[in-house]
Motif scaffolding. Structure first.
Motif, PDB file in Angstrom:
ATOM      1  N   VAL A 118     -25.366 -25.689  -9.784  1.00  0.00           N
ATOM      2  CA  VAL A 118     -25.418 -24.735  -9.931  1.00  0.00           C
ATOM      3  C   VAL A 118     -24.968 -23.549  -8.362  1.00  0.00           C
ATOM      4  O   VAL A 118     -24.465 -23.322  -8.467  1.00  0.00           O
ATOM      5  CB  VAL A 118     -27.014 -23.799 -10.451  1.00  0.00           C
ATOM      6  N   ASP A 145     -25.047 -25.357  -4.286  1.00  0.00           N
ATOM      7  CA  ASP A 145     -25.140 -25.352  -2.646  1.00  0.00           C
ATOM      8  C   ASP A 145     -27.206 -25.008  -2.506  1.00  0.00           C
ATOM      9  O   ASP A 145     -27.038 -26.598  -1.784  1.00  0.00           O
ATOM     10  CB  ASP A 145     -23.879 -25.886  -1.719  1.00  0.00           C
ATOM     11  N   ARG A 194     -29.863 -33.422 -10.784  1.00  0.00           N
ATOM     12  CA  ARG A 194     -29.416 -32.605 -10.030  1.00  0.00           C
ATOM     13  C   ARG A 194     -28.830 -31.742 -10.612  1.00  0.00           C
ATOM     14  O   ARG A 194     -27.435 -32.220 -11.682  1.00  0.00           O
ATOM     15  CB  ARG A 194     -27.986 -33.118  -8.506  1.00  0.00           C
ATOM     16  N   MET A 195     -28.810 -30.516 -10.775  1.00  0.00           N
ATOM     17  CA  MET A 195     -27.842 -28.842 -11.480  1.00  0.00           C
ATOM     18  C   MET A 195     -26.169 -29.057 -10.216  1.00  0.00           C
ATOM     19  O   MET A 195     -26.309 -29.711  -9.327  1.00  0.00           O
ATOM     20  CB  MET A 195     -28.303 -28.018 -10.804  1.00  0.00           C
ATOM     21  N   ALA A 215     -28.905 -24.786  -4.262  1.00  0.00           N
ATOM     22  CA  ALA A 215     -30.211 -25.281  -4.984  1.00  0.00           C
ATOM     23  C   ALA A 215     -30.885 -26.637  -4.064  1.00  0.00           C
ATOM     24  O   ALA A 215     -31.370 -26.768  -5.713  1.00  0.00           O
ATOM     25  CB  ALA A 215     -29.277 -26.002  -6.611  1.00  0.00           C
ATOM     26  N   ALA A 216     -30.310 -27.714  -4.198  1.00  0.00           N
ATOM     27  CA  ALA A 216     -30.575 -28.488  -3.223  1.00  0.00           C
ATOM     28  C   ALA A 216     -31.950 -28.495  -2.284  1.00  0.00           C
ATOM     29  O   ALA A 216     -32.230 -27.068  -1.716  1.00  0.00           O
ATOM     30  CB  ALA A 216     -29.191 -29.391  -2.583  1.00  0.00           C
ATOM     31  N   ALA A 258     -23.977 -30.266  -4.434  1.00  0.00           N
ATOM     32  CA  ALA A 258     -24.524 -29.679  -3.273  1.00  0.00           C
ATOM     33  C   ALA A 258     -24.024 -31.425  -2.545  1.00  0.00           C
ATOM     34  O   ALA A 258     -23.918 -32.384  -3.556  1.00  0.00           O
ATOM     35  CB  ALA A 258     -26.131 -29.845  -4.038  1.00  0.00           C
ATOM     36  N   ASP A 274     -26.862 -33.038  -2.419  1.00  0.00           N
ATOM     37  CA  ASP A 274     -27.585 -34.129  -3.095  1.00  0.00           C
ATOM     38  C   ASP A 274     -26.850 -35.267  -4.368  1.00  0.00           C
ATOM     39  O   ASP A 274     -27.811 -35.756  -4.533  1.00  0.00           O
ATOM     40  CB  ASP A 274     -28.365 -33.852  -2.788  1.00  0.00           C
ATOM     41  N   VAL A 275     -25.512 -34.807  -4.697  1.00  0.00           N
ATOM     42  CA  VAL A 275     -25.675 -34.483  -5.769  1.00  0.00           C
ATOM     43  C   VAL A 275     -25.455 -36.397  -6.001  1.00  0.00           C
ATOM     44  O   VAL A 275     -23.535 -36.108  -5.444  1.00  0.00           O
ATOM     45  CB  VAL A 275     -24.306 -33.528  -6.439  1.00  0.00           C
ATOM     46  N   MET A 328     -36.861 -28.249 -10.933  1.00  0.00           N
ATOM     47  CA  MET A 328     -37.611 -27.467 -12.202  1.00  0.00           C
ATOM     48  C   MET A 328     -37.224 -25.705 -11.753  1.00  0.00           C
ATOM     49  O   MET A 328     -36.853 -25.565 -10.763  1.00  0.00           O
ATOM     50  CB  MET A 328     -39.184 -27.798 -11.770  1.00  0.00           C
ATOM     51  N   TRP A 329     -36.679 -25.247 -12.725  1.00  0.00           N
ATOM     52  CA  TRP A 329     -35.783 -23.650 -12.446  1.00  0.00           C
ATOM     53  C   TRP A 329     -36.215 -22.844 -13.868  1.00  0.00           C
ATOM     54  O   TRP A 329     -36.926 -23.299 -14.922  1.00  0.00           O
ATOM     55  CB  TRP A 329     -34.830 -23.706 -12.934  1.00  0.00           C
ATOM     56  N   PHE A 332     -28.023 -25.409 -16.209  1.00  0.00           N
ATOM     57  CA  PHE A 332     -27.761 -24.329 -15.898  1.00  0.00           C
ATOM     58  C   PHE A 332     -26.128 -24.159 -14.512  1.00  0.00           C
ATOM     59  O   PHE A 332     -26.598 -25.303 -13.858  1.00  0.00           O
ATOM     60  CB  PHE A 332     -28.707 -23.304 -15.227  1.00  0.00           C
TER      61      PHE A 332
END
Lengths: 364, 364, 364, 364
Positions: free
Chosen positions: A26, A28, A23-24, A30-31, A344, A346-347, A1-2, A328
């Protein structure tokens, strides 16, 4: 969510894009945290423990760092990355001294002048196309040494992996350390992405040691947050002649956490079975997968595969904005029309594939 | 688990003590996080979110602060208590200005000179037997104003509850704020224990507002860690004319967390159903229970009941050391033979009772 | 009399050199004070005067600055050049802000990190072949504005005349000021050699005003020491919206002289009949005479006449060292084999001629 | 000539006062320079000299300091008193350390927070009725040592003569130095009025040495301005293990004068035939004469003779204001109705007599 990327009138082509990846690409940071890390943090939430590091979690995590580096290193846990760098440098600098770094370095560009304000020290930034320093760069500041009119170069700060996603080999780090030490300077390494670097340079403890303690690095900011933690970084004094006053300095630079066990427990998890290396490898391999799937798209100008977890393709508007609204990512160099895709820990492959699918909808 | 208190030769009388309480009386930061807070943090660990506060958790938590204070306050989340105070003051001070505080204040005594180093500002500490400032204390610095030879008093920093466990009434805070504002000064409140203060002064949002925003406080350090969080504090700009540059300053003083959602989510939990007030009340009532059970032990010199969550009894050696080995607590004023017993949010009646039982084994 | 240049074994060719000039070409701070300045200082040494600027000399000198600029400027006297720059900037900066300057600027290169330590601010240095900033240089930092991760460009610092002996025209200064103000930035001018600049750009008060107050400069370091004083510099707030707290800040940055009349009296002398412009003109014309007499010596590579009082010829060893032993001057860029010849206000034609005579003995 | 004291309506009684003394009793910095000092400065204004201390005057003055202290001390000249103190302390402090001083000390009260800003260090001020520190005062900070939460006491700063006009005996200084050194601390002495102290404590070089280098003082701010100079102070490293980086630090704290010979030449004059001691003695004896002539005026409450050059009588309004308009002096403690009379090196018996005559016109 962003909260960026709100829809506006220009949604027509967006509607034609497939479902955005979960996952974005954007950053690392963001994870979130890795489940094992969060589990360790949760387990540490049991009963009372003395504050400020006088707890068993901290003692164990510090021991784990000694094992990691195969030496009696001194490890101090702090809150964040800028804090880790400032704390490390504050232990290394005397009045009227300066830090030599590249003009890409996080301490120079991305810390809002924190080093200048808190250290009261000058940063001497050196231009570098690949964000790496070389021994000859140190020679370029040698003329400053010994003149009372100039801040004295005293610390070299390397970033590994660099802000441009490049890597120093162990030999390159050693060459800089040797040159620095010969000139009477110390070496700091900003290892916010040391997990990615370790994974890329061999993926073993031996690899990590080869470009840090064995290469002559004196003090290391050992990143936790980007490597799967909730929060928390470590400053590791590989050269234990430095850092004798680290406890006082950590508190003074606002980086002493009272409930220290919560940082320590996360590091215990990250160092167990070298989890941090595994997470670095995952981020790296997602970036490689992304590169492999997009290298043939000429307009992206992706010349060479990523060394760690970032790519800097060129994309023009309106496609760029459209893609950013869909999933994003940040602009990098608007003059060059470069953006940054960063993976990141988790991607997943499915995220990469979804991202590439969307990409190909709008870029030929 | 803690690493102090290792056994040595003098264990005879210790052996006669009953089982130590599960929770110590050493500090409110010896406790972990409240389950609801940890649950919120865990729930926030889902998927990706933009870093540095551009996430929905942060937006929601900021809204909750507006609701809490019934006004459009500006809230910035930071890592720790010293960082919160430094960040708050950095937004309030201009060059050559000074902060007026008591000689007991955390910023003056317990932050290793962080304000002086990072703010470059003088702290003017004023003696106070109860750790409270009064309007007449401000008059005592009025003669400094306007002379180029003196750092100019510009901010008054109050602590609520104070470092001695005392409380300002709403009227007392207002009196200081009025005096400060009349002299052209701003007011900061260090609310590391604002949960305890709120619980003690009515236990409602109205109570909280009465001694903060309604009383004229300009900027508030709103404590999270001692109130049941894993980490994280909030700086609340009640006077929104201040803080317009807070984002830059937060990063510069090393207090910007990348994965901000993990702080915000905790605050969301703490403010939901006023959990923080409840936790403050629990700590306070444990201290009251401890006082009630020990007030008759003359040698402790416990004159009056605790206002919040700490007691400062006098205990002499060897009994003091024996008790500390059994269930650790800190010395306070060794000259006066005072120690500090402090309760955390998670201390249960059974802990108090076990502590008192042990106490009575060695003190008559 | 100077302590470098002691004779050693290599004196053979030195002996063949003619008598060294009485005045050196080493720096404008190798000269003493002008007789009228020293006379004024001596005259001020009479009886008692209140300290810290509450004296008639200071009031008169401040009035003279208002007359010089034709406006109600605010002038604060300080001890030295680095102090003047730091004092000026300290009045212009807020936390987390940065100063934009060239990579040649005195504040960046020659002040031993004083701005970073005392201001706690980042200097953003911009490469410039002629040591001048241009409006487009400001555009290159525009992307930093508004991002919390970067120190915010807030002040542009120009040097007039520059460290490379170049000059801004009034139009060039105005263009930078306009661009800066449009971006919300202020403009500082380091005028350590403003006397030389004024002399070179017209030699009148109108000329001085044209590239300072009329061009939009906000705060000016107005050099006294290089212009014939014993000591003392002035910080002139041309934009009087700034500097309201200058008295406090001056003391805080250690630049408040108690016996202020001794600085003020010197400035009174320097501003009477525009003596400072005359002294700047003398230094400039000595440099021009030196250029005219040496321009044809090809090996010196003196492409263009000096704009103010310095030349940067190339000379190779052993001739360079031999000349330095005979009449000392500083190396400039050893990689380029450049040295610096700089004239002071007291250099006479006979000095130039003697220097050239010696030069021609060893250089063909 | 001074700009305060302008006449207003209340001039009736003033008119009945006799002629005001030629020299005021306002401060020792109201005096100018001694003729021999100004002569030396004028003599130094001859020809060229290398800047920044590479001149013969500086070498000679430094040698004179070695002779004065009978040891190879290291002397660095600076601009002013606050600068001297900050420069001295900057050489003595490491991060997270603190300076112990009295609550009367100039560094704490009268330097507008310069130490805090430039040193980034905490000052721990200790109450003292006579402005002197004692060994037991150091014990009162011993509990701070070793705790990471407190700035570490590292330097003791004494003022000799003190801000209250009192003196340490050599034995008293030695006792503080011994205690400090035992605790691992260094000792700084603010000797802004060391000339007065030396004169009062024996008037010989042996006397000076007894309470400085022989007593164990590590670094000394050696006052020049109050002792008859135009400007300029000296920082003397009596303990030469400190100060190895003093040149860099001096420049960084804005205290390096380019035309250094002008400070050095003054110190050469002040140290020749111990002129500074003579000037200190003159100021002291003027104060004694003033005391002797006024001791019997009961309302002044002058209990004991001055140790150096200041008196703190009590005078009530309107007489106080009337006298200040006639011959200005500063208020000291308005609550106690104390004013300060301070004599300078140039005050003559005739000045004292004139002042007393006026005094007796309005005070019975």
């Amino acid at each position: 969510m962003w909260i960026l990327g709100v829809a506006d009138g220009h949604t027509k082509r967006v509607n034609s894009l497939p479902a955005a990846p979960q996952r974005m690409f954007v950053s690392d940071n963001a994870a979130g945290a890795h489940p094992l890390v969060l589990e360790a943090l949760t387990r540490a939430n049991s009963g009372h423990a003395l504050a400020y590091g006088q707890d068993a979690y901290t003692a164990r995590a510090q021991t784990k760092f000694c094992e990691l580096f195969g030496a009696d290193v001194v490890t101090k846990f702090v809150y964040g990355g800028t804090g880790a760098n400032v704390m490390a440098l504050a232990n290394m600098l005397r009045p009227a001294e300066a830090v030599v770094c590249t003009s890409w370095s996080h301490i120079h560009v991305d810390e809002t002048g924190s080093p200048e304000r808190i250290l009261g020290a000058k940063l001497i930034d050196i231009a570098s196309t690949d964000a790496k320093l070389r021994p000859e760069d140190l020679l370029s500041v040698a003329h400053l040494i010994g003149s009372q009119h100039h801040a004295q170069p005293a610390v070299v700060s390397l970033t590994q992996a660099t802000e441009l996603g490049t890597l120093y080999t162990a030999a390159e780090v050693r060459a800089v350390c040797d040159a620095a030490h010969e000139m009477g300077m110390l070496v700091h390494m900003d290892g916010a992405r040391i997990a990615n670097a370790t994974a890329a340079l061999g993926g073993t403890r031996a690899a990590l040691r080869s470009f840090t303690i064995d290469a002559g690095v004196d003090v290391l900011s050992f990143g936790g947050t980007k490597a799967g933690a909730v929060f928390g970084e470590a400053v590791v004094f590989l050269n234990t002649a430095i850092g004798g006053r680290a406890d006082y300095i950590r508190k003074q630079v606002t980086q002493l956490h009272s409930k220290m066990r919560f940082i320590s427990a996360q590091y215990e998890a990250l160092l167990t079975d070298d989890l941090f290396i595994d997470l670095g490898a995952r981020a790296n391999s997602a970036a490689t997968r992304l590169f492999d799937a997009t290298r043939t798209i000429k307009s992206l100008n992706l010349a060479s595969p990523p060394e760690v977890n970032s790519l800097f393709p060129t994309i023009q508007d309106p496609v760029k904005t459209e893609l950013q609204r869909w999933s994003f990512f940040w602009d990098w160099d608007t003059a060059l029309r470069q953006v940054r895709w960063m993976t990141a820990w988790d991607v997943e492959p499915i995220d990469v594939d979804a991202f590439v699918a969307g990409l190909k909808t709008v870029i030929d």
